[in-house]
Design a protein around this motif. Structure first.
Motif, PDB file in Angstrom:
ATOM      1  N   VAL A  60       0.826  -1.213   0.000  1.00  0.00           N
ATOM      2  CA  VAL A  60       0.000   0.000   0.000  1.00  0.00           C
ATOM      3  C   VAL A  60       0.859   1.262   0.000  1.00  0.00           C
ATOM      4  O   VAL A  60       0.355   2.368   0.130  1.00  0.00           O
ATOM      5  N   LEU A  62       2.858   2.462   2.234  1.00  0.00           N
ATOM      6  CA  LEU A  62       3.119   3.204   3.462  1.00  0.00           C
ATOM      7  C   LEU A  62       4.622   3.238   3.661  1.00  0.00           C
ATOM      8  O   LEU A  62       5.156   4.091   4.346  1.00  0.00           O
ATOM      9  N   ARG A  82       3.085  11.140  -6.619  1.00  0.00           N
ATOM     10  CA  ARG A  82       2.186  11.302  -5.471  1.00  0.00           C
ATOM     11  C   ARG A  82       0.722  11.555  -5.838  1.00  0.00           C
ATOM     12  O   ARG A  82      -0.184  10.954  -5.279  1.00  0.00           O
ATOM     13  N   ARG A  86      -2.438   9.042  -5.037  1.00  0.00           N
ATOM     14  CA  ARG A  86      -3.589   9.357  -4.195  1.00  0.00           C
ATOM     15  C   ARG A  86      -4.883   8.902  -4.862  1.00  0.00           C
ATOM     16  O   ARG A  86      -5.780   8.369  -4.210  1.00  0.00           O
ATOM     17  N   ARG A  89      -5.237   5.132  -4.693  1.00  0.00           N
ATOM     18  CA  ARG A  89      -5.521   4.610  -3.356  1.00  0.00           C
ATOM     19  C   ARG A  89      -6.990   4.290  -3.140  1.00  0.00           C
ATOM     20  O   ARG A  89      -7.335   3.523  -2.242  1.00  0.00           O
ATOM     21  N   GLN A  93      -7.456  -0.735  -0.297  1.00  0.00           N
ATOM     22  CA  GLN A  93      -7.641  -0.231   1.054  1.00  0.00           C
ATOM     23  C   GLN A  93      -7.072  -1.214   2.059  1.00  0.00           C
ATOM     24  O   GLN A  93      -6.758  -2.348   1.711  1.00  0.00           O
ATOM     25  N   MET A  94      -6.966  -0.755   3.296  1.00  0.00           N
ATOM     26  CA  MET A  94      -6.295  -1.572   4.291  1.00  0.00           C
ATOM     27  C   MET A  94      -7.105  -1.627   5.592  1.00  0.00           C
ATOM     28  O   MET A  94      -7.729  -0.655   5.983  1.00  0.00           O
ATOM     29  N   LEU A 103      -8.655   3.927  14.640  1.00  0.00           N
ATOM     30  CA  LEU A 103      -9.757   4.870  14.437  1.00  0.00           C
ATOM     31  C   LEU A 103      -9.450   6.146  15.204  1.00  0.00           C
ATOM     32  O   LEU A 103      -9.061   6.101  16.363  1.00  0.00           O
ATOM     33  N   ASP A 104      -9.620   7.299  14.541  1.00  0.00           N
ATOM     34  CA  ASP A 104      -9.357   8.581  15.193  1.00  0.00           C
ATOM     35  C   ASP A 104     -10.296   8.750  16.387  1.00  0.00           C
ATOM     36  O   ASP A 104     -11.513   8.781  16.226  1.00  0.00           O
ATOM     37  N   MET A 107     -13.207  11.380  16.209  1.00  0.00           N
ATOM     38  CA  MET A 107     -14.180  11.437  15.119  1.00  0.00           C
ATOM     39  C   MET A 107     -15.323  10.463  15.385  1.00  0.00           C
ATOM     40  O   MET A 107     -15.109   9.374  15.919  1.00  0.00           O
ATOM     41  N   GLU A 115     -14.938   9.359   5.493  1.00  0.00           N
ATOM     42  CA  GLU A 115     -13.706  10.025   5.082  1.00  0.00           C
ATOM     43  C   GLU A 115     -13.187   9.595   3.694  1.00  0.00           C
ATOM     44  O   GLU A 115     -12.850  10.456   2.886  1.00  0.00           O
ATOM     45  N   PRO A 116     -13.109   8.291   3.410  1.00  0.00           N
ATOM     46  CA  PRO A 116     -12.639   7.908   2.068  1.00  0.00           C
ATOM     47  C   PRO A 116     -13.539   8.448   0.960  1.00  0.00           C
ATOM     48  O   PRO A 116     -13.048   8.839  -0.101  1.00  0.00           O
ATOM     49  N   ALA A 119     -12.732  11.986   0.391  1.00  0.00           N
ATOM     50  CA  ALA A 119     -11.414  12.182  -0.208  1.00  0.00           C
ATOM     51  C   ALA A 119     -11.422  11.893  -1.707  1.00  0.00           C
ATOM     52  O   ALA A 119     -10.611  12.436  -2.443  1.00  0.00           O
ATOM     53  N   HIS A 120     -12.337  11.031  -2.158  1.00  0.00           N
ATOM     54  CA  HIS A 120     -12.233  10.561  -3.539  1.00  0.00           C
ATOM     55  C   HIS A 120     -13.414  10.906  -4.433  1.00  0.00           C
ATOM     56  O   HIS A 120     -13.375  10.651  -5.622  1.00  0.00           O
ATOM     57  N   ARG A 165     -14.915   1.265   6.734  1.00  0.00           N
ATOM     58  CA  ARG A 165     -14.130   2.347   6.145  1.00  0.00           C
ATOM     59  C   ARG A 165     -13.336   1.849   4.943  1.00  0.00           C
ATOM     60  O   ARG A 165     -13.242   2.519   3.926  1.00  0.00           O
TER      61      ARG A 165
ATOM     62  N   PHE B 188      -4.322   5.354  13.022  1.00  0.00           N
ATOM     63  CA  PHE B 188      -5.427   6.075  12.379  1.00  0.00           C
ATOM     64  C   PHE B 188      -4.942   7.107  11.371  1.00  0.00           C
ATOM     65  O   PHE B 188      -5.620   7.391  10.390  1.00  0.00           O
ATOM     66  N   VAL B 194      -3.314   5.730   3.748  1.00  0.00           N
ATOM     67  CA  VAL B 194      -3.633   4.636   2.822  1.00  0.00           C
ATOM     68  C   VAL B 194      -4.930   4.920   2.079  1.00  0.00           C
ATOM     69  O   VAL B 194      -5.075   4.623   0.895  1.00  0.00           O
ATOM     70  N   THR B 195      -5.876   5.513   2.804  1.00  0.00           N
ATOM     71  CA  THR B 195      -7.172   5.795   2.201  1.00  0.00           C
ATOM     72  C   THR B 195      -7.057   6.838   1.085  1.00  0.00           C
ATOM     73  O   THR B 195      -7.908   6.910   0.218  1.00  0.00           O
ATOM     74  N   GLY B 196      -5.998   7.621   1.115  1.00  0.00           N
ATOM     75  CA  GLY B 196      -5.828   8.635   0.080  1.00  0.00           C
ATOM     76  C   GLY B 196      -6.391   9.982   0.498  1.00  0.00           C
ATOM     77  O   GLY B 196      -6.759  10.794  -0.339  1.00  0.00           O
ATOM     78  N   ARG B 198      -6.306  13.738   1.646  1.00  0.00           N
ATOM     79  CA  ARG B 198      -5.344  14.799   1.333  1.00  0.00           C
ATOM     80  C   ARG B 198      -4.567  15.210   2.584  1.00  0.00           C
ATOM     81  O   ARG B 198      -5.101  15.192   3.684  1.00  0.00           O
TER      82      ARG B 198
END
Lengths: 328, 295
Positions: A60, A62, A82, A86, A89, A93-94, A103-104, A107, A115-116, A119-120, A165, B188, B194-196, B198
């Motif tokens: 992935v 990382l 980069r 992105r 990605r 997923q992982m 997990l944050d 949140m 969130e994903p 982001a996408h 997620r 986290f 990994v999720t991408g 930003r």
């Protein structure tokens, strides 16, 4: 299985060892190659320190591998820029081992799962909410958890949130790094069944990293066994568990007791002595030679190549297997 | 007419939600922190409502009563060399003192935290540079840096804020950087990568909220430092200029009358001491609260 989704070739990852420990380089992963077909679950099995998690992190990206390629759907992930990475990605997923730290804590579940999507996609807030709610439903959680914070959930529930997620964007590949190791045995089965069901209905490929052979046997189509940064044996689940060829695999399987004492006593296989060798100064030749009861001069002189032992692609890296085969 | 129901504090804490209940309850269980909090509230109230609380104008002279002793009629804390009411000047003096403390700390926070955040998350050459600069600033004593900068900028309230703010910067940069480096390795944050997600979102939605505790503590502990600093700068004539009252410049003027009229120095001195102590107690309490080992 038509075509490979993920092709990992001669993946190598070295870490600089801490100066206090004598310097040198930790060779965490040493030339690992494998492929995962579309819709296939590959189990990556090995003991602590065998490099299986490092492989997952390189896949992935990382971590940036020291050498080798990781081709996802034909594109080399280790070399894409980069911005492009992105975007890519979204398709792999992982799921992490520790459901408490992944997990944050600040949140809500709804925001974590959304969130994903945020982001996408350029989805409206309503669509994002709907997708998050659907993902939560798919992993078998009541919609009430959406407004909860992670610390209000149990370990099993948290891992389901982690799964939601990872799957909310319907990725093609899921990397699961010991997703059930941190869970109580009682909730483990639930998560594994869920993962198997979701894989069947959604059809994603999966790299399943575990040290637990029974988990790999339950879930995986094929299994690769790692020792000291190398894959020593790979094969379909049925062949590998029924007929392990590599002395290391044999000893691993022998270490797990069978419920039937008669079969347990009758079981053949090598027993290993000692501890794994250092991955800063791996032994010459076959990595297992200091511990292997079958080792001879050749095992110390040169590293074995893969020998194909079955029509289904069961392969193992052991000189002695070659000899035993040609003797037949 | 409707019935007024006295709000039940326990129920209000309950209503503040899970996390609110947690930290407020735990803060209240620490007497020194409660004393600190009470003191801080008193100082803030006095500063905000100075015109309502002060019996006289802070600049009105009364030549019938020059250097009146404390507890004389009409002047609880006496008068100064120009016949101004000391109590009124003390009350008004809380304003610039608090203002400098809060604004200088705010400046250091607003500038320092983003620098530390970016440094700690990306590392690399920019991080090296930022760290060496903070090392240089930290190599000098805080007050020396503040005096030097104030001397360069010239005396005014704005420049005092600027000088103390810059002198307080390294603390915030350091803490934000350390937190960012630690959080970066957390699963986290790795999951977000990994999720991408930003970088911007990772920095401000994941890292920043999760370092709010330590930064709040740093802020509470920086305010008393800045208050002391502003008193010192006033004392050296680099701070708030007379006739505006600040505890620092009151102390500076009192120096001339130390032998015959020592109360002129005692009152602002004690005020600075107590205000600083209260902020420190509150900061220590908050730090204990956010220290995972104390939970």
């Amino acid at each position: 299985m038509t075509g490979a989704l993920l092709e990992v070739e001669r993946l190598t990852m070295e870490f600089r060892a801490h100066r206090g420990t004598g310097g040198g380089r930790v060779q965490a992963v040493r030339g690992v190659s494998f492929t995962i077909g579309k819709g296939e679950i590959l189990g990556l099995v090995g003991e602590t320190g065998s490099g299986k998690t490092t492989v997952g992190k390189c896949v992935v990206r990382l971590l940036n591998p020291s050498a080798g390629t990781v081709r996802f759907d034909g594109q080399d992930i280790t070399r894409v820029p980069r911005g492009k990475l992105r975007q890519l990605r979204a398709r792999f997923q992982m799921v992490f081992q520790d459901p408490y730290s992944s997990l944050d804590p600040r949140m809500t579940v709804a925001r974590i799962v959304a969130e994903p999507v945020r982001a996408h996609t350029t989805d409206s807030a309503t669509e994002v909410r709907a997708k998050a709610a659907r993902a939560i439903e798919r992993v078998g959680l009541p919609s009430g958890v959406l407004q909860r914070l992670p610390h209000e959930l149990s370990g099993g529930q948290r891992q389901r949130v982690g799964l939601a997620r990872a799957l909310v964007l319907e990725p093609q590949l899921l990397i699961a790094d010991e997703p059930v190791s941190a869970l109580d045995v009682s909730v483990r089965a639930g998560i594994l069944n869920l993962l198997a069901d979701l894989q069947r209905s959604m059809g994603f490929s999966c790299l399943f990293i575990t040290h637990d052979l029974s988990v790999a046997e339950f879930l995986c189509d094929r299994v690769a066994v790692m020792y000291l940064g190398e894959i020593v044996e790979v094969g379909t689940r049925d062949e590998l568990f029924a007929d392990p060829r590599h002395p290391y695999t044999q000893s691993l399987l022998a270490a797990a007791p069978l419920p039937d004492p008669v079969r347990q006593r009758g079981r053949a296989g090598a027993r290993l002595a000692g501890e794994p060798a250092s991955n800063v100064t791996p032994p010459p030749g076959c990595g297992l030679n200091p511990r292997c009861p079958l080792a001879d001069d050749r095992c110390i002189a040169e590293a074995p190549a893969f020998t194909v032992v079955s029509a289904l692609g069961h392969m193992t890296r052991c000189h002695r297997v070659e000899e035993r085969q040609s003797a037949q | 007419m409707s019935l007024t129901i006295a709000p039940d504090p326990a129920a209000m804490l309950e209503a503040a939600g899970q996390s609110g209940r947690h930290w407020l309850r735990r803060l209240v269980e620490r007497p020194p922190a409660v004393i600190g909090l009470a003191g801080v509230i008193v100082v803030v109230v006095v500063a905000v409502f100075a015109p309502l609380l002060a019996p006289y104008s802070p600049v009105a002279s009364s030549f019938q009563a020059v250097l009146a002793r404390p507890f004389t009629a009409g002047h609880l804390l006496g008068t100064d060399e120009l016949g101004r009411d000391v109590l009124s000047r003390m009350i008004y003096g809380a304003q610039p003192t608090l203002e400098v403390g809060v604004l200088a700390t705010g400046l250091a926070l607003v500038v320092g935290v983003p620098i530390g955040l970016v440094s700690g998350y990306y590392r690399g050459a920019a991080d090296m540079l930022a760290m060496r600069i903070t090392d240089v600033v930290l190599a000098f004593p805080f007050l020396l840096v503040a005096i030097g900068l104030a001397a360069i900028f010239g005396p005014s309230l704005r420049n005092v804020v600027l000088a103390l703010g810059i002198a307080s910067l390294p603390g915030f940069v350091r803490i934000a950087r350390a937190e960012a480096m630690a959080l970066r390795e957390q699963d986290f944050v790795q999951a977000a990568i990994v999720t991408g997600v930003r970088d911007r979102v990772i920095l401000f939605r994941h890292l920043l909220p999760n370092m709010a505790g330590p930064i709040l503590v740093q802020a509470t502990l920086t305010i008393p430092g800045a208050i002391l600093g502003s008193a010192l700068l006033s004392y050296l004539g680099l701070g708030v200029q007379p006739p505006t009252a600040s505890w620092g410049n009151m102390l500076a003027t009192a120096q001339e009358y130390l032998f015959n009229d020592p109360w002129l120095a005692v009152f602002p001195g004690v005020a600075i001491f107590l205000a600083t102590l209260c902020f420190n107690l509150l900061g220590d309490g908050l730090r204990d609260l956010f220290d995972p080992a104390m939970r």
